[in-house]
Motif scaffolding. Structure first.
Motif, PDB file in Angstrom:
ATOM      1  N   HIS A  24       0.803  -1.268   0.147  1.00 46.60           N
ATOM      2  CA  HIS A  24       0.017   0.111  -0.090  1.00 46.60           C
ATOM      3  C   HIS A  24       0.707   1.246   0.058  1.00 46.60           C
ATOM      4  O   HIS A  24       0.712   2.238  -0.741  1.00 46.60           O
ATOM      5  CB  HIS A  24      -0.916  -0.097   1.152  1.00 46.60           C
ATOM      6  CG  HIS A  24      -1.809  -1.157   1.368  1.00 46.60           C
ATOM      7  ND1 HIS A  24      -2.330  -1.624   2.718  1.00 46.60           N
ATOM      8  CD2 HIS A  24      -2.420  -1.986   0.391  1.00 46.60           C
ATOM      9  CE1 HIS A  24      -3.278  -2.677   2.331  1.00 46.60           C
ATOM     10  NE2 HIS A  24      -3.285  -2.744   0.965  1.00 46.60           N
ATOM     11  N   GLU A  36       1.630   4.170  -2.740  1.00 46.48           N
ATOM     12  CA  GLU A  36       1.747   5.550  -2.657  1.00 46.48           C
ATOM     13  C   GLU A  36       3.242   6.348  -2.920  1.00 46.48           C
ATOM     14  O   GLU A  36       3.313   7.509  -2.726  1.00 46.48           O
ATOM     15  CB  GLU A  36       1.417   5.962  -1.266  1.00 46.48           C
ATOM     16  CG  GLU A  36      -0.172   5.622  -0.711  1.00 46.48           C
ATOM     17  CD  GLU A  36      -1.041   6.577  -1.533  1.00 46.48           C
ATOM     18  OE1 GLU A  36      -0.982   7.437  -2.389  1.00 46.48           O
ATOM     19  OE2 GLU A  36      -2.281   6.044  -1.273  1.00 46.48           O
ATOM     20  N   THR A  87       0.510  10.413   5.747  1.00 46.28           N
ATOM     21  CA  THR A  87      -0.535   9.770   5.025  1.00 46.28           C
ATOM     22  C   THR A  87      -1.505   9.495   6.352  1.00 46.28           C
ATOM     23  O   THR A  87      -2.749   9.633   5.926  1.00 46.28           O
ATOM     24  CB  THR A  87      -0.032   8.520   4.505  1.00 46.28           C
ATOM     25  OG1 THR A  87       0.280   7.617   5.470  1.00 46.28           O
ATOM     26  CG2 THR A  87       0.750   8.574   3.049  1.00 46.28           C
ATOM     27  N   TYR A 141      -1.735   6.384   7.278  1.00 49.22           N
ATOM     28  CA  TYR A 141      -1.931   5.197   6.867  1.00 49.22           C
ATOM     29  C   TYR A 141      -2.254   4.238   8.167  1.00 49.22           C
ATOM     30  O   TYR A 141      -1.640   4.307   9.120  1.00 49.22           O
ATOM     31  CB  TYR A 141      -0.644   4.428   6.195  1.00 49.22           C
ATOM     32  CG  TYR A 141      -0.837   2.996   5.855  1.00 49.22           C
ATOM     33  CD1 TYR A 141      -1.442   2.729   4.806  1.00 49.22           C
ATOM     34  CD2 TYR A 141      -0.448   1.962   6.702  1.00 49.22           C
ATOM     35  CE1 TYR A 141      -1.572   1.046   4.415  1.00 49.22           C
ATOM     36  CE2 TYR A 141      -0.620   0.661   6.585  1.00 49.22           C
ATOM     37  CZ  TYR A 141      -1.225   0.307   5.407  1.00 49.22           C
ATOM     38  OH  TYR A 141      -1.375  -1.136   4.969  1.00 49.22           O
ATOM     39  N   SER A 173      -6.970   8.935   5.205  1.00 44.85           N
ATOM     40  CA  SER A 173      -5.673   8.992   4.912  1.00 44.85           C
ATOM     41  C   SER A 173      -5.448   9.967   3.690  1.00 44.85           C
ATOM     42  O   SER A 173      -6.356  10.270   2.768  1.00 44.85           O
ATOM     43  CB  SER A 173      -5.304   7.573   4.505  1.00 44.85           C
ATOM     44  OG  SER A 173      -4.060   7.558   3.927  1.00 44.85           O
ATOM     45  N   SER A 230      -3.196  11.036   0.260  1.00 40.23           N
ATOM     46  CA  SER A 230      -2.034  10.659  -0.578  1.00 40.23           C
ATOM     47  C   SER A 230      -1.132  11.788  -0.894  1.00 40.23           C
ATOM     48  O   SER A 230      -1.596  12.783  -1.013  1.00 40.23           O
ATOM     49  CB  SER A 230      -2.894  10.084  -1.856  1.00 40.23           C
ATOM     50  OG  SER A 230      -1.962  10.024  -2.631  1.00 40.23           O
TER      51      SER A 230
END
Lengths: 361, 361
Positions: free
Chosen positions: A85, A90, A320, A322, A327, A329
């Motif tokens: 991810h 990203e 982010t 995350y 979240s 980007s």
């Protein structure tokens, strides 16, 4: 039973406090208005003892739906998925771990909290930092006992992938209070930034308001402003001019207001705090960094106007958040068309300056 | 006395709780570090039971030194002096009274608080409004009992010089809570604005921090943001689209941040509050007004930049905060060189639009 309460063969006994139990909050579903069901079945609300009274409309425990594990186990708990991810998806180069485990929020049993923090730190190194050189880590502490917290910072503070001592923002702890000085001293002597992050115990000036919108929009930035005001006024930044404090996941549009307001009152009331030698906005520009998430939807003009009001391009570091539902980007968090140099400072340069050379690959 | 504690002629008696008394906090002066003396001798600090733990370096009770009465009696308590300072000195045309008497802050004994509020309102009319046609007034209430508060608003709400129902911002009362609806209903049916003002019970997200700088810079704007978020999310503005809420003495540089942040979370979490039909920034622009004091020191460019971020020139209404130490003058509060039309809106037009025709001379 006779009128007096006795029964044949023995005394009558009434037990006035017996506790039946739900096996799960799901036991209530057949009895609960269906409009609430998905908060429990899909979004993971656990019951009234949740640290926050709210739940977000997302994957279990606030995880972004497309970043959930297949078995719906704890968010972010799989290194390979994180690699996919974050580093592939990203295009992140270096990720700084902040976790979700907050021993500091245990309001009692300090010794257990401190050893849980140490166990978590060792787990973090073994399971995340050792196998993945693109990750950097945090030292979690039980902030209620600053002496023990400082020893924990010293225990791991020279690890080449550790870049910060992590403090959750809890509203009954003013981190500028001299009581907490050992934590800052230990961070500075180990060349670590101190990071602040909200948690389920973060409250607004009204406590926990009725709705999550209110809590999210007020409790998080307000508590951060208060903690920074506390550190400024108690002289933490004057005592440690090399200290960097990084405020995480709190947005940044509050900074100009906070700078102006603090400067204004410093001008009239600085006699209260003669040990503070610089005006608050100068301290903030020199020693405080703020991660970008959640970045409000701003036009390029609005965004550049904010930086102009801050009078610096050095304060923002990209993040982010995350794997949470809201979240950001790197390709969408900042307005399109920012000057290349500015964009690069926010995406990496400011973070390297704040966290030091251990951040570099 | 024998070993057993008895004395000749009677039993020994130890009283373990006897309270001696200070005649005045000044009794401590010979024993107190001299650096604190002027807080007591000049600035009027009364003792640990002060509603705020802080004191400002000004005349007694926070009054601006050159606006004190000769006998140092209660600030602002002389109509002729107010006429001289405000109408002659500052060239004010119409002044809106907000007082310093806050029955709402009594945490108990609601009935006494309510009758004190009514007594204060009648005194305000007799002593200030009747003899001075340039003054407008407030209906003070005991906000803990909204039904009684609404009756008080109805009792005086048609007085030609009354323009507002006044609520002190107390942090254990979320004024958006439906419990307080009778107060807003009564204000609206009497064509009154509802005004919010901080008080000694206003706290930040950290409570009462160590220093007044912190408290002033965080508690006041934060509590106001929270109260507005509460009213927005609970639908007060949707229920009463004609309602105007005026936030007093809280500055205004927080408005763009608060608008952006609320809009961002409304976008993602509005499912929580389906009764709210407009985005928060639209509600704020339409129904909330903010008095200018304490105006931070801003350049013309910074000031106009803020209005640009608010996307309206309608929100700011001028105020002096007479007679307090940090009072603003109409000739100095706003940056020099503002466009005439904008300056006139802030100095009077926006207030007339917010408070209605009763404001006009």
């Amino acid at each position: 039973m006779s009128q007096s309460g006795s029964v044949v063969g023995g005394p009558t006994i009434v037990d006035a406090d017996v506790h039946e139990g739900l096996k799960s909050i799901r036991d209530l579903l057949p009895h609960l208005d269906p409009k609430w069901h998905n908060h429990i079945t899909q979004y993971g609300w656990q019951g009234p003892a949740n640290p926050l009274p709210y739940v977000v409309l997302s994957g279990e425990d606030g995880t972004r739906i497309d970043w959930m594990l297949e078995d719906k186990s704890m968010r972010g708990s799989d290194l390979n998925l994180m690699r996919k991810h974050l580093f592939e998806g990203e295009q992140i180069t270096v990720g700084i771990l902040n976790g979700d485990f907050r021993p500091s929020t245990m309001q009692g049993w300090h010794e257990f909290a401190a050893d849980l923090a140490a166990a978590y730190n060792d787990w973090q190194i073994a399971v995340w930092l050792d196998p993945e050189p693109r990750l950097r880590g945090a030292i979690h502490v039980a902030s209620h006992d600053p002496q023990i917290a400082a020893r924990e910072i010293d225990r791991l503070g020279q690890h080449p992938q550790i870049v910060q001592a992590f403090l959750p923002a809890i509203n009954d702890r003013e981190y500028g209070d001299p009581y907490y000085l050992p934590i800052f001293e230990a961070a500075v002597r180990n060349d670590l930034a101190v990071t602040l992050h909200h948690c389920g115990h973060t409250r607004s000036a009204l406590g926990y308001p009725r709705y999550q919108i209110e809590w999210h929009a007020t409790a998080i930035p307000q508590t951060m402003m208060c903690q920074l005001a506390s550190m400024i006024c108690n002289g933490v930044f004057d005592r440690f001019p090399e200290l960097k404090v990084v405020v995480l996941e709190s947005g940044f549009t509050w900074i100009p207001h906070f700078m102006w307001r603090m400067d204004e009152h410093f001008r009239s009331l600085r006699v209260e705090i003669p040990w503070v030698k610089r005006k608050p906005s100068d301290i903030l520009r020199a020693q405080v960094r703020v991660s970008t998430q959640p970045a409000e939807t701003l036009s390029k003009r609005q965004f550049l106007g904010l930086l102009d009001q801050m009078e610096t391009e050095d304060m923002l570091v990209f993040s982010t958040d995350y794997p949470h539902w809201d979240s950001d980007s790197p390709s969408r968090a900042l307005p399109a068309g920012l000057p290349d140099g500015l964009q690069q400072k926010i995406l990496s340069g400011n973070a390297v300056a704040a966290f030091g050379p251990r951040l570099l690959p």
